[in-house]
Design a protein around this motif. Structure first.
Motif, PDB file in Angstrom:
ATOM      1  N   LEU A 141       0.831  -1.205   0.000  1.00  0.00           N
ATOM      2  CA  LEU A 141       0.000   0.000   0.000  1.00  0.00           C
ATOM      3  C   LEU A 141       0.868   1.258   0.000  1.00  0.00           C
ATOM      4  N   VAL A 142       1.946   1.228   0.777  1.00  0.00           N
ATOM      5  CA  VAL A 142       2.858   2.371   0.829  1.00  0.00           C
ATOM      6  C   VAL A 142       3.474   2.618  -0.543  1.00  0.00           C
ATOM      7  N   LEU A 143       3.937   1.551  -1.201  1.00  0.00           N
ATOM      8  CA  LEU A 143       4.535   1.695  -2.523  1.00  0.00           C
ATOM      9  C   LEU A 143       3.508   2.197  -3.537  1.00  0.00           C
ATOM     10  N   ALA A 144       2.270   1.715  -3.440  1.00  0.00           N
ATOM     11  CA  ALA A 144       1.226   2.159  -4.368  1.00  0.00           C
ATOM     12  C   ALA A 144       1.018   3.668  -4.267  1.00  0.00           C
ATOM     13  N   VAL A 145       1.091   4.201  -3.053  1.00  0.00           N
ATOM     14  CA  VAL A 145       0.959   5.647  -2.854  1.00  0.00           C
ATOM     15  C   VAL A 145       2.186   6.371  -3.395  1.00  0.00           C
ATOM     16  N   VAL A 150      -2.575  11.411  -0.239  1.00  0.00           N
ATOM     17  CA  VAL A 150      -3.400  10.424   0.476  1.00  0.00           C
ATOM     18  C   VAL A 150      -4.861  10.869   0.502  1.00  0.00           C
ATOM     19  N   ALA A 151      -5.092  12.156   0.755  1.00  0.00           N
ATOM     20  CA  ALA A 151      -6.460  12.670   0.771  1.00  0.00           C
ATOM     21  C   ALA A 151      -7.108  12.531  -0.601  1.00  0.00           C
ATOM     22  N   LEU A 152      -6.325  12.809  -1.654  1.00  0.00           N
ATOM     23  CA  LEU A 152      -6.860  12.699  -3.008  1.00  0.00           C
ATOM     24  C   LEU A 152      -7.222  11.257  -3.342  1.00  0.00           C
ATOM     25  N   ILE A 153      -6.377  10.325  -2.951  1.00  0.00           N
ATOM     26  CA  ILE A 153      -6.659   8.908  -3.189  1.00  0.00           C
ATOM     27  C   ILE A 153      -7.939   8.483  -2.482  1.00  0.00           C
TER      28      ILE A 153
END
Length: 260
Positions: A151-155, A190-193
C-alpha cells in the motif's frame, strides 16, 4: 502552495466534461470494450485448454461459468496463442492511450488533441511499459510482505506515469521522482486517493449492483463503460495534482536560487 485536493477534483470534472474529455471517454470506452472481449476470450481459451488437459466435459465447465458463462459473455473462441498476443498488444496500446491522455490534459490550449501529445510516443510508451513492469513486481513483493508495504509503494508510485509522459523520465528516474513528489505532498496525495476512491464507490457500486440482474453481455458492457469513464476522470485528476506538485517544487527551487 501545497497540493489542493479540491482544485485537482474541479480540474478533473472540467476536463472530463470538456470536448477533450468526451473525446477520450469515447476512445477509452471503445478500447475498454475491445479489451474486455480479448481478456474474456483469453479466459475462455485458458479454460478450454484446462478442460481438455483434465478431460473435463464442456457441459461441466459451462455449468461452473468456466466458458460460455456470464463471466465470459463477450469472449470469442480464439486460439490461446492469438488471445495472448492480442492481450499483450492491447496492453501496449492502452499504455499509449494513457500517455496521450496525460499529455492532452496537461495541455492548456483549445485543441482536444494537441500535436505534442504524440511526440516521441514509441520510446515513451516503452519506458512506461518498463516502469509498469517494475512497479508491478515491487507492488507484488510489497503486498506479499503483510500488505502494508504494498500500500505504501502504491501511494509513492502515484505520479510515475505522469513523470514518464510529461517529464520524459526513465524507468528508475520516474520511480524516484514520484517518490520525492509524493513525499513532499503526502497529505494531499493520500487525501486525493481517499476522496477519488470514495467518489468512485458511490457512483459505481449502486450501478454495478443494478447490473447484476442483466444479461452477461450487457453487464460486462456497462461495467466497462463505468470503468473507462472513471479511468479518464482519474487521469485528469492525477495529472492536475502532478502539475500542482511540480509547480510548487519549481517555486521552491526558484526561491532558493534567489537567496544565493
Amino acid at each position: 502552495m501545497s497540493l489542493e485536493v479540491g482544485q485537482a477534483l474541479r480540474d478533473g470534472i472540467d476536463d472530463l466534461t470538456s470536448e477533450r474529455g468526451l473525446l477520450f471517454v469515447a476512445v477509452f470506452v471503445l478500447f475498454g470494450l475491445l479489451n474486455t472481449v480479448v481478456s474474456q476470450s483469453l479466459s475462455l481459451a485458458i479454460n478450454r485448454s484446462i478442460a481438455s488437459a483434465l478431460d473435463v466435459p464442456a457441459s461441466a465447465m459451462q455449468q461452473q461459468g468456466g466458458f460460455g458463462g456470464a463471466s465470459n459473455a463477450l469472449g470469442l473462441e480464439l486460439p490461446i496463442a492469438v488471445a495472448a498476443a492480442l492481450t499483450v498488444l492491447l496492453w501496449a496500446l492502452g499504455t499509449a492511450l494513457r500517455v496521450v491522455a496525460i499529455r492532452s490534459f496537461a495541455f492548456e490550449g483549445p485543441s482536444p488533441l494537441p500535436s505534442a501529445a504524440t511526440d516521441n510516443l514509441v520510446p515513451t510508451v516503452l519506458t512506461a511499459l518498463g516502469a509498469s513492469v517494475v512497479m508491478t513486481v515491487l507492488l507484488a513483493i510489497g503486498f506479499l510482505l503483510l500488505v502494508i508495504p504494498g500500500l505504501v509503494l502504491a501511494v509513492l508510485f502515484f505520479f510515475v506515469m505522469q513523470e514518464v509522459a510529461l517529464n520524459d523520465s526513465g524507468v528508475v528516474e520516474s520511480l524516484k521522482n514520484s517518490i520525492d513528489l509524493v513525499g513532499d505532498n503526502i497529505g494531499g496525495v493520500v487525501a486525493l486517493i481517499i476522496v477519488t476512491f470514495a467518489l468512485g464507490a458511490v457512483i459505481t457500486l449502486p450501478l454495478g449492483a443494478a447490473s447484476l440482474g442483466l444479461p452477461g453481455s450487457i453487464s460486462s458492457a456497462l461495467t466497462t463503460l463505468l470503468g473507462q469513464i472513471a479511468s479518464v476522470f482519474g487521469i485528469a485528476v492525477v495529472t492536475s495534482a502532478y502539475q500542482q506538485a511540480m509547480a510548487d517544487e519549481q517555486s521552491t527551487a526558484d526561491q532558493q536560487a534567489d537567496e544565493f
